[in-house]
Scaffold this motif. Sequence first.
Motif, mmCIF file in Angstrom:
data_model
loop_
_atom_site.group_PDB
_atom_site.id
_atom_site.type_symbol
_atom_site.label_atom_id
_atom_site.label_comp_id
_atom_site.label_asym_id
_atom_site.label_seq_id
_atom_site.Cartn_x
_atom_site.Cartn_y
_atom_site.Cartn_z
ATOM 1 N N UNK A 20 0.830 -1.211 0.000
ATOM 2 C CA UNK A 20 0.000 0.000 0.000
ATOM 3 C C UNK A 20 0.864 1.261 0.000
ATOM 4 N N UNK A 21 1.975 1.234 0.732
ATOM 5 C CA UNK A 21 2.920 2.361 0.745
ATOM 6 C C UNK A 21 3.429 2.616 -0.671
ATOM 7 N N UNK A 22 3.881 1.561 -1.330
ATOM 8 C CA UNK A 22 4.428 1.681 -2.691
ATOM 9 C C UNK A 22 3.356 2.182 -3.657
ATOM 10 N N UNK A 23 2.164 1.616 -3.576
ATOM 11 C CA UNK A 23 1.069 2.059 -4.456
ATOM 12 C C UNK A 23 0.761 3.535 -4.239
ATOM 13 N N UNK B 168 0.667 9.098 -6.087
ATOM 14 C CA UNK B 168 0.764 10.512 -5.721
ATOM 15 C C UNK B 168 1.905 11.234 -6.442
ATOM 16 N N UNK B 169 2.955 10.511 -6.793
ATOM 17 C CA UNK B 169 4.104 11.124 -7.464
ATOM 18 C C UNK B 169 4.113 10.865 -8.965
ATOM 19 N N UNK B 170 3.097 10.129 -9.432
ATOM 20 C CA UNK B 170 2.978 9.808 -10.853
ATOM 21 C C UNK B 170 4.255 9.152 -11.390
ATOM 22 N N UNK C 258 6.566 5.131 -11.487
ATOM 23 C CA UNK C 258 6.590 3.691 -11.293
ATOM 24 C C UNK C 258 7.880 3.373 -10.564
ATOM 25 N N UNK C 259 7.862 2.305 -9.779
ATOM 26 C CA UNK C 259 9.032 1.996 -8.949
ATOM 27 C C UNK C 259 10.313 1.874 -9.761
ATOM 28 N N UNK C 260 10.199 1.430 -10.991
ATOM 29 C CA UNK C 260 11.397 1.306 -11.826
ATOM 30 C C UNK C 260 11.920 2.669 -12.285
ATOM 31 N N UNK C 261 11.097 3.709 -12.165
ATOM 32 C CA UNK C 261 11.488 5.049 -12.602
ATOM 33 C C UNK C 261 12.104 5.895 -11.490
ATOM 34 N N UNK C 262 12.351 5.323 -10.328
ATOM 35 C CA UNK C 262 12.923 6.063 -9.206
ATOM 36 C C UNK C 262 14.340 6.506 -9.559
ATOM 37 N N UNK D 70 12.868 14.245 -5.678
ATOM 38 C CA UNK D 70 12.111 14.382 -4.436
ATOM 39 C C UNK D 70 10.727 13.790 -4.638
ATOM 40 N N UNK D 71 10.324 12.951 -3.680
ATOM 41 C CA UNK D 71 9.020 12.309 -3.773
ATOM 42 C C UNK D 71 8.275 12.459 -2.449
ATOM 43 N N UNK D 72 6.958 12.511 -2.557
ATOM 44 C CA UNK D 72 6.107 12.504 -1.371
ATOM 45 C C UNK D 72 5.997 11.069 -0.860
ATOM 46 N N UNK D 73 5.989 10.928 0.464
ATOM 47 C CA UNK D 73 5.731 9.624 1.069
ATOM 48 C C UNK D 73 4.527 9.765 2.000
ATOM 49 N N UNK D 74 3.797 8.679 2.245
ATOM 50 C CA UNK D 74 2.581 8.766 3.052
ATOM 51 C C UNK D 74 2.847 8.846 4.555
#
Length: 105
Positions: A65-68, A73-75, A77-81, A86-90
């Motif tokens: 759920x964290x990853x989803x 919210x940051x538009x 995909x995990x492979x695009x990190x 800077x990204x928002x986290x829940x």
Amino acid sequence: MKKRTNSLTYYVTFFAGLALFSFIVLNVSKEPELDQYAIVTVKAGDTLWGLANEYQANHQLSTIDFIDWVEKQNNIEKKDLKEGEEIYIPVLKDKLNNTLVAKTQ
């Protein structure tokens, strides 16, 4: 006439109760605005899975759920990190700041 007054009282009470219930539901279940969440800068080697575990004490979500949430919210995909982004986290900023203060004391 008394029957009509009772009927009117019933409808007024019903709609007032409905309005109060709607107000409560809309305001209590409201999710915080995105700018109230913490922002982290991605470091080399960071993964969303790792960030979920790193901040686990500050959120109540499962890792998935964290990853989803982060992806949505940051538009991204995990492979695009990407390093440096800077990204928002829940995790609410207030909660994160309180945890950091408690750790340093």
